[in-house]
Scaffold this active site. Structure first.
Site, short mmCIF file in Angstrom:
data_model
loop_
_atom_site.label_atom_id
_atom_site.label_comp_id
_atom_site.label_asym_id
_atom_site.label_seq_id
_atom_site.Cartn_x
_atom_site.Cartn_y
_atom_site.Cartn_z
N LYS A 15 0.84 -1.21 0.00
CA LYS A 15 0.00 0.00 0.00
C LYS A 15 0.87 1.25 0.00
O LYS A 15 2.08 1.18 0.20
CB LYS A 15 -0.93 -0.01 1.21
N ARG A 24 -9.82 0.46 15.25
CA ARG A 24 -9.62 1.35 14.12
C ARG A 24 -10.44 0.85 12.94
O ARG A 24 -11.28 1.55 12.40
CB ARG A 24 -8.12 1.37 13.78
N TYR A 37 15.91 30.31 7.11
CA TYR A 37 14.74 31.01 7.63
C TYR A 37 14.81 31.16 9.15
O TYR A 37 15.17 30.22 9.86
CB TYR A 37 13.46 30.24 7.28
N MET A 66 11.61 24.63 1.67
CA MET A 66 10.75 23.85 0.78
C MET A 66 11.56 23.03 -0.22
O MET A 66 11.22 21.88 -0.50
CB MET A 66 9.80 24.79 0.04
#
Lengths: 373, 373
Positions: free
Chosen positions: B44, B142, B264, B312
């Site tokens: 998956k 779940r 940053y 990013m």
């Protein structure tokens, strides 16, 4: 697969809706705020996760003519989408790539003297001048010419022969903190650099710095995150429109006894008989695992808390207190949107809205609405 | 684009190398450990970020005949890749999807009585029995039938008419903590459920539970993360081979004065004149922002620390102490691999190796090596 088929499989997907009109409205707001400076659009990282294929053409239709991407591959993709616009590549001019930039009319952002030399050699070989953006560092210390390199260029214009410098740019480190002393320091350093390169147009501001006032606008602003709804003025009301809405598909609603744990590690136990909704979204879909036991979902005006850890493909929410019938298998719950924005999720995950957006995954059914969709 | 072109743009990319032989070796090790139980493979989330298109066929070649995915769309993709294998869909049978499961011979994992009823109706309509896996919950809370639902099924076999239950499965919450009391509790509950459904074969163990011993193996084990190199036995040596290597492309190497901040927020300052390498990988590539000031890169046997925040598209490493000439624009630094594994990065980011893998982004040049590549 036919349309019917797509409809049926979509019944099993979470849904990401992207409002292109919100994006173009945001661009117009920033353009107007920055005028008379020009306004570019930053569409790197697949338009911050929203999808460059629909987003960039919508922005071009709104009037944007200059786009920034991070990588050469992103530049080539954008060139294929929009043959006429200007495309600047922030990552710069690595060895071996200059011929591709020239052939596809991509504008390299030149980040050091080696890149300047490389572009000069390429334009000389081609016998034609070509544009570039010069990136001077003013305190971010990440990419860009350092002050000594900028001085060398200023002292010897022959180094730039055959290069048409359309802009000199810099990038700010703390524009989201208006009172940070580095902002004024970077502004001063940038003015010094610009003055040393006579005739050059300047570009300093990305999203947040646009809101630091006209001193920071120069000739061109380069918004990114704010286009996509991230608040460029943290701590103050968000002037931007939200552009994404994420709805998670409910797989199951279950009753859980008092005292039972939910999810991996049984990190949270039910303190009363509870009703748990399990949703088909997980960290593999970019719903950060740091939101475990912290995220929030909304349904019909109600807010429900996450319970348990974020799994790879699944989330669990405590819907015990919701009115009967509101949550059911196949239904949807809002995971991101007006009521719980990417900035809200970022706060709860200990990160920034930018990362929430760029993490948006590929298993969603993506719907584009609004301008040009 | 021709091959030349691809070669040139690759010169500007970070590179992700995936060793398919490591994956198939891992599968064989787990298969042997779990024998005589059968061994499936969980693929998956795009094979946990490694890419289902190359990974699933390599596992099939190694002898795997039963695969688990999370969603219907993943099941359809796998069916297209491997027409002959068995494909089970963990997310289950949402309203409207049963005809697709039947047509494409996908095995639904039935998670509640509604799904059982839906599958029974579909097989009746088609006039043919069809396989399904029954998921009973034993404490994860779940997905899966709760004990009352399991009792109802046991009491009324007609509810399963036309459904060939190939396995009854459950999923464990804390198998990576061998001493957690929930493990034995889930084992006991699962035995009770199995005994109530005579003749059913059982499947309990995913990666970690395989290492809890034969009591946990039953008839089928379902490893996922361990196939891809995540340590199924945290705290003990990792028995699995590493399957991914991520190399970041160096864009620039810069000298930074003492006292200057990097990146940053200027969260980290250089305490001496420093050399910083900026690398073309960022959180948009799945290099989690939580690794800011914490990540580690390797080059030629040297380890270098990250300095500053993850951006990013960019990372910055302090390469001051490296020998001259080792780091240069266009070169590569190892960001994940034998020396700094996904589990190591997960520890530094406050998450699990699974999330490091499923976050691996789409901007890398992906190289597959080994079995079947």
């Amino acid at each position: 697969m036919g349309d019917d088929h797509a409809m049926q499989t979509e019944a099993a997907c979470s849904i990401l809706t992207i409002d292109l009109t919100a994006v173009t409205d945001n661009w117009r707001l920033l353009r107007d705020r920055a005028a008379p400076a020009a306004c570019a659009a930053v569409v790197k990282a697949d338009a911050y996760g929203l999808g460059i294929d629909p987003v960039a053409p919508a922005l071009a239709d709104a009037g944007c003519t200059l786009f920034f991407v991070a990588t050469l591959d992103e530049g080539l993709r954008l060139r294929g989408l929009l043959p006429q616009v200007e495309v600047a590549v922030l990552g710069g001019l690595l060895p071996g790539t200059a011929p591709i930039f020239l052939r596809d009319r991509l504008i390299p952002v030149l980040n050091d003297l080696g890149q300047v030399e490389r572009w000069r050699a390429e334009t000389a070989k081609a016998g034609q001048a070509a544009p570039a953006i010069l990136h001077v560092d003013t305190g971010m210390n990440r990419l860009g010419l350092d002050p000594q390199e900028t001085e060398k260029l200023a002292a010897d214009p022959a180094l730039l022969e055959g290069i048409e410098i359309t802009y000199v740019m810099t990038h700010m480190a703390c524009p989201d903190e208006p009172s940070h002393p580095l902002n004024a320091a970077q502004l001063t350093r940038f003015r010094v650099a610009l003055a040393s390169l006579p005739g050059a147009k300047g570009s300093l501001a990305a999203s947040s710095a646009i809101f630091l006032g006209p001193d920071y606008h120069f000739d061109l602003v380069r918004p990114g995150a704010a286009l996509y709804g991230v608040n460029p003025t943290p701590g103050a009301p968000n002037p931007m429109r939200q552009a994404v809405r994420l709805e998670g598909r409910v797989l199951q609603v279950r009753h859980v006894d008092r005292g039972e744990g939910v999810g991996y590690g049984a990190t949270r136990r039910c303190d009363k008989p509870s009703k748990i909704a399990t949703v088909a979204t997980g960290y593999a879909d970019g719903y950060l695992r740091a939101l475990s036991n912290r995220g929030v979902a909304r349904i019909a005006g109600h807010e429900v808390p996450m319970i348990g850890r974020v799994s790879m493909d699944l989330l669990t929410f405590d819907v015990t207190d919701l009115p009967e019938g509101l949550v059911y298998p196949g239904g949807l719950m809002e995971l991101l949107g007006e009521g719980y924005t990417p900035d809200d999720a970022a706060r709860d995950a200990g990160t920034i809205g930018y990362e929430i957006l760029t993490s948006l995954g590929s298993r969603y059914a993506r719907h584009y609405i609004g301008a040009g969709a």
